[in-house]
Design a protein around this motif. Structure first.
Motif, PDB file in Angstrom:
ATOM      1  N   PRO A 100       0.830  -1.214   0.000  1.00 57.01           N
ATOM      2  CA  PRO A 100       0.000   0.000   0.000  1.00 57.01           C
ATOM      3  C   PRO A 100       0.865   1.264   0.000  1.00 57.01           C
ATOM      4  CG  PRO A 100      -0.770  -1.546   1.680  1.00 57.01           C
ATOM      5  CD  PRO A 100       0.542  -2.074   1.157  1.00 57.01           C
ATOM      6  N   ARG A 101       0.473   2.248  -0.842  1.00 57.49           N
ATOM      7  CA  ARG A 101       1.223   3.503  -0.984  1.00 57.49           C
ATOM      8  C   ARG A 101       0.480   4.637  -0.287  1.00 57.49           C
ATOM      9  NH1 ARG A 101       3.547  -0.153  -4.017  1.00 57.49           N
ATOM     10  NH2 ARG A 101       4.585   0.397  -5.970  1.00 57.49           N
ATOM     11  N   PRO A 102       1.241   5.634   0.198  1.00 54.95           N
ATOM     12  CA  PRO A 102       0.563   6.760   0.854  1.00 54.95           C
ATOM     13  C   PRO A 102      -0.429   7.485  -0.068  1.00 54.95           C
ATOM     14  CG  PRO A 102       2.986   7.008   0.933  1.00 54.95           C
ATOM     15  CD  PRO A 102       2.705   5.723   0.244  1.00 54.95           C
ATOM     16  N   GLU A 103      -0.122   7.586  -1.371  1.00 57.41           N
ATOM     17  CA  GLU A 103      -1.026   8.335  -2.258  1.00 57.41           C
ATOM     18  C   GLU A 103      -2.406   7.680  -2.370  1.00 57.41           C
ATOM     19  OE1 GLU A 103       1.977   7.169  -3.219  1.00 57.41           O
ATOM     20  OE2 GLU A 103       1.925   6.229  -5.194  1.00 57.41           O
ATOM     21  N   THR A 104      -2.477   6.388  -2.069  1.00 55.39           N
ATOM     22  CA  THR A 104      -3.758   5.679  -2.159  1.00 55.39           C
ATOM     23  C   THR A 104      -4.710   6.077  -1.032  1.00 55.39           C
ATOM     24  OG1 THR A 104      -2.664   3.895  -3.338  1.00 55.39           O
ATOM     25  CG2 THR A 104      -4.740   3.329  -2.309  1.00 55.39           C
ATOM     26  N   ALA A 192     -11.247   1.806  -6.385  1.00 50.38           N
ATOM     27  CA  ALA A 192     -10.286   0.862  -6.954  1.00 50.38           C
ATOM     28  C   ALA A 192      -8.924   1.516  -7.116  1.00 50.38           C
ATOM     29  CB  ALA A 192     -10.771   0.341  -8.307  1.00 50.38           C
ATOM     30  N   ASN A 193      -7.890   0.774  -6.698  1.00 45.65           N
ATOM     31  CA  ASN A 193      -6.525   1.091  -7.087  1.00 45.65           C
ATOM     32  C   ASN A 193      -6.064  -0.055  -7.976  1.00 45.65           C
ATOM     33  OD1 ASN A 193      -3.856   1.783  -7.397  1.00 45.65           O
ATOM     34  ND2 ASN A 193      -3.262   1.074  -5.351  1.00 45.65           N
ATOM     35  N   PRO A 194      -6.432  -0.013  -9.254  1.00 47.79           N
ATOM     36  CA  PRO A 194      -6.119  -1.132 -10.150  1.00 47.79           C
ATOM     37  C   PRO A 194      -4.697  -1.000 -10.676  1.00 47.79           C
ATOM     38  CG  PRO A 194      -7.252   0.574 -11.363  1.00 47.79           C
ATOM     39  CD  PRO A 194      -7.089   1.089  -9.957  1.00 47.79           C
ATOM     40  N   PRO A 195      -4.203  -2.011 -11.393  1.00 51.37           N
ATOM     41  CA  PRO A 195      -2.933  -1.812 -12.098  1.00 51.37           C
ATOM     42  C   PRO A 195      -3.121  -0.714 -13.149  1.00 51.37           C
ATOM     43  CG  PRO A 195      -4.007  -3.834 -12.824  1.00 51.37           C
ATOM     44  CD  PRO A 195      -4.800  -3.318 -11.665  1.00 51.37           C
ATOM     45  N   TYR A 196      -2.127   0.160 -13.275  1.00 48.64           N
ATOM     46  CA  TYR A 196      -2.266   1.223 -14.280  1.00 48.64           C
ATOM     47  C   TYR A 196      -0.946   1.621 -14.941  1.00 48.64           C
ATOM     48  CZ  TYR A 196      -1.398   4.198 -10.093  1.00 48.64           C
ATOM     49  OH  TYR A 196      -0.900   4.769  -8.927  1.00 48.64           O
ATOM     50  N   ILE A 197       0.065   0.800 -14.789  1.00 45.17           N
ATOM     51  CA  ILE A 197       1.354   1.107 -15.411  1.00 45.17           C
ATOM     52  C   ILE A 197       1.403   0.443 -16.791  1.00 45.17           C
ATOM     53  CG2 ILE A 197       3.860   0.904 -15.169  1.00 45.17           C
ATOM     54  CD1 ILE A 197       3.458   0.863 -12.136  1.00 45.17           C
ATOM     55  N   ALA A 198       1.921   1.155 -17.779  1.00 42.94           N
ATOM     56  CA  ALA A 198       2.054   0.578 -19.123  1.00 42.94           C
ATOM     57  C   ALA A 198       3.044  -0.578 -19.078  1.00 42.94           C
ATOM     58  CB  ALA A 198       2.520   1.648 -20.096  1.00 42.94           C
ATOM     59  N   ASP A 208      10.932  -0.871  -5.538  1.00 42.62           N
ATOM     60  CA  ASP A 208      10.203  -2.016  -4.984  1.00 42.62           C
ATOM     61  C   ASP A 208       9.470  -2.813  -6.063  1.00 42.62           C
ATOM     62  OD1 ASP A 208      10.956  -1.170  -2.478  1.00 42.62           O
ATOM     63  OD2 ASP A 208       8.982  -0.443  -1.876  1.00 42.62           O
ATOM     64  N   LEU A 209       9.180  -2.182  -7.217  1.00 42.94           N
ATOM     65  CA  LEU A 209       8.219  -2.768  -8.161  1.00 42.94           C
ATOM     66  C   LEU A 209       8.576  -4.165  -8.672  1.00 42.94           C
ATOM     67  CD1 LEU A 209       7.320   0.226  -7.943  1.00 42.94           C
ATOM     68  CD2 LEU A 209       6.561   0.060 -10.303  1.00 42.94           C
ATOM     69  N   PRO A 210       9.859  -4.479  -8.940  1.00 41.45           N
ATOM     70  CA  PRO A 210      10.150  -5.829  -9.444  1.00 41.45           C
ATOM     71  C   PRO A 210       9.773  -6.934  -8.460  1.00 41.45           C
ATOM     72  CG  PRO A 210      12.041  -4.381  -9.753  1.00 41.45           C
ATOM     73  CD  PRO A 210      11.054  -3.634  -8.914  1.00 41.45           C
ATOM     74  N   THR A 215       0.707  -8.425 -11.901  1.00 40.42           N
ATOM     75  CA  THR A 215      -0.721  -8.256 -12.235  1.00 40.42           C
ATOM     76  C   THR A 215      -1.357  -7.108 -11.445  1.00 40.42           C
ATOM     77  OG1 THR A 215      -1.216  -9.945 -10.585  1.00 40.42           O
ATOM     78  CG2 THR A 215      -1.170 -10.655 -12.893  1.00 40.42           C
ATOM     79  N   ALA A 216      -0.729  -6.687 -10.347  1.00 40.69           N
ATOM     80  CA  ALA A 216      -1.257  -5.558  -9.578  1.00 40.69           C
ATOM     81  C   ALA A 216      -0.683  -4.230 -10.048  1.00 40.69           C
ATOM     82  CB  ALA A 216      -0.954  -5.748  -8.095  1.00 40.69           C
ATOM     83  N   LEU A 217       0.266  -4.287 -10.986  1.00 36.30           N
ATOM     84  CA  LEU A 217       0.959  -3.071 -11.423  1.00 36.30           C
ATOM     85  C   LEU A 217       0.703  -2.717 -12.882  1.00 36.30           C
ATOM     86  CD1 LEU A 217       4.450  -3.806  -9.832  1.00 36.30           C
ATOM     87  CD2 LEU A 217       2.911  -1.955  -9.152  1.00 36.30           C
ATOM     88  N   ALA A 218       0.840  -3.699 -13.781  1.00 36.28           N
ATOM     89  CA  ALA A 218       0.850  -3.426 -15.221  1.00 36.28           C
ATOM     90  C   ALA A 218      -0.498  -3.778 -15.840  1.00 36.28           C
ATOM     91  CB  ALA A 218       1.952  -4.229 -15.904  1.00 36.28           C
TER      92      ALA A 218
HETATM   93  N1  GLN Z   1       1.386   3.834  -7.611  1.00 31.85           N
HETATM   94  C1  GLN Z   1       2.130   2.669  -7.896  1.00 31.85           C
HETATM   95  C2  GLN Z   1       3.484   3.046  -8.443  1.00 31.85           C
HETATM   96  O1  GLN Z   1       3.575   3.753  -9.420  1.00 31.85           O
HETATM   97  C3  GLN Z   1       1.412   1.791  -8.885  1.00 31.85           C
HETATM   98  C4  GLN Z   1       0.251   1.157  -8.257  1.00 31.85           C
HETATM   99  C5  GLN Z   1      -0.696   0.632  -9.259  1.00 31.85           C
HETATM  100  O2  GLN Z   1      -0.377   0.289 -10.394  1.00 31.85           O
HETATM  101  N2  GLN Z   1      -1.905   0.576  -8.857  1.00 31.85           N
HETATM  102  O3  GLN Z   1       4.472   2.659  -7.880  1.00 31.85           O
END
Ligand code: GLN
Length: 303
Positions: A100-104, A192-198, A208-210, A215-218
């Motif tokens: 979980p991220r602070p921006e969420t 929803a905080n869905p995956p949203y990275i291209a 941290d992302l790797p 599936t929660a990121l891209a």
């Molecule tokens: N905010 C996250 C990041 O850019 C991505 C989280 C998401 O895809 N929902 O590190």
């Protein structure tokens, strides 16, 4: 107090670790050193700070060295500790869940803006992961029922353990794809905080992302696949006057507002996070005959 010469002292261990951690990009060296030493010793952080001359047992020193090695190899501090702070909570997290991220927390704040907080409502947190959003809203709104959805059974098990530990019986884990298991017109609010990275975004191999579930990121070539799916089904599931709020990338606001408009969600607006970045877009299902979400009598049907 004199320690035996082979004993590492708390303050010295923290200084050495913080110096090593400073080489990591995006680390908070001193804080992370304290968190890892707390993990290794079982001592509260306040004790580490207040008693720097306390010697570490050889077992604690070895445990600390092992944890430090993992962190220096890039493993996120949240996964090493198995915990992450979010809102007022300390949540269990594993590599099956996004950290979980602070921006969420912006999504939580938006949920809490709904009027008449004591009125029963049915809301959904889609792609709940560790259950962070659902749990944060649930502690603030005991009268609501919060469906915490995820397609990952492993993630839902973590969410469920967080709800149980926190005594949040009004959070209901639900396995499924986004809104698929939800009944027509059932929801007052969808978060929803869905995956949203291209999929080709270089950030996916940084920080941290790797270590986090891909599936929660891209989400497809433009990162909008999940947001398109959720938006396309939101009007079916919202009650008249209900609200959809979705987190997205800082450069996606215009595209997300266009998706909301295409689906007939009204007054789409984008909110910025604490860093001043566009982060959450919200929009409303048109009010029915009996008014908006703030004025209507309740008739909640569980999905
Ligand atoms: N905010 C996250 C990041 O850019 C991505 C989280 C998401 O895809 N929902 O590190």
């Amino acid at each position: 107090m004199d320690a035996p010469p082979d004993r590492t002292l708390t303050g010295q261990a923290l200084r050495t670790a913080a110096a090593a951690l400073a080489r990591l990009p995006q680390a908070s060296p001193r804080l992370e050193a304290e968190l890892l030493l707390t993990e290794a010793t079982g001592w509260p952080r306040a004790r580490l700070v207040a008693w720097p001359e306390a010697p570490l047992t050889p077992t604690a020193a070895a445990h600390f060295a092992a944890l430090l090695t993992r962190r220096l190899a890039g493993e996120p501090i949240a996964y090493i500790r198995g915990r992450q702070a979010f809102w007022t909570l300390d949540l269990r997290v594993t590599p099956d869940t996004l950290i979980p991220r602070p921006e969420t927390e912006l999504l939580v704040e938006i949920a809490l803006e709904l009027p008449t907080p004591d009125r029963p409502r049915l809301i959904a947190d889609l792609g709940t992961g560790s259950g962070a959003i659902a749990a944060a809203v649930a502690v603030e709104r005991p009268a609501w029922r919060i469906v915490a959805g995820d397609r990952s059974a492993a993630a839902l098990a973590i969410a469920q353990s967080n709800f149980r530990t926190l005594g949040l019986a009004h959070c209901v884990p639900l396995r499924g794809d986004w809104l698929a298991p939800i009944a027509r017109g059932a929801l007052d609010l969808i978060l929803a905080n869905p995956p949203y990275i291209a999929a080709a975004d270089p950030h996916l191999v940084q920080g941290d992302l790797p270590f986090e579930p891909l599936t929660a990121l891209a989400a497809g070539p433009d990162g909008l696949d999940a947001i398109r799916d959720i938006t396309a089904d939101a009007m079916r599931c919202l009650r008249p006057g209900g609200l959809l709020a979705i987190e997205h990338g800082f450069a996606q606001a215009e595209a997300v507002r266009a998706l909301f408009n295409d689906q007939g969600l009204i007054n789409p607006e984008t909110r910025r996070d604490l860093a001043g970045q566009d982060r959450v877009t919200l929009g409303w299902a048109p009010p029915g005959d009996c008014g908006s979400i703030g004025s209507e009598p309740e008739n909640i049907a569980m999905p």
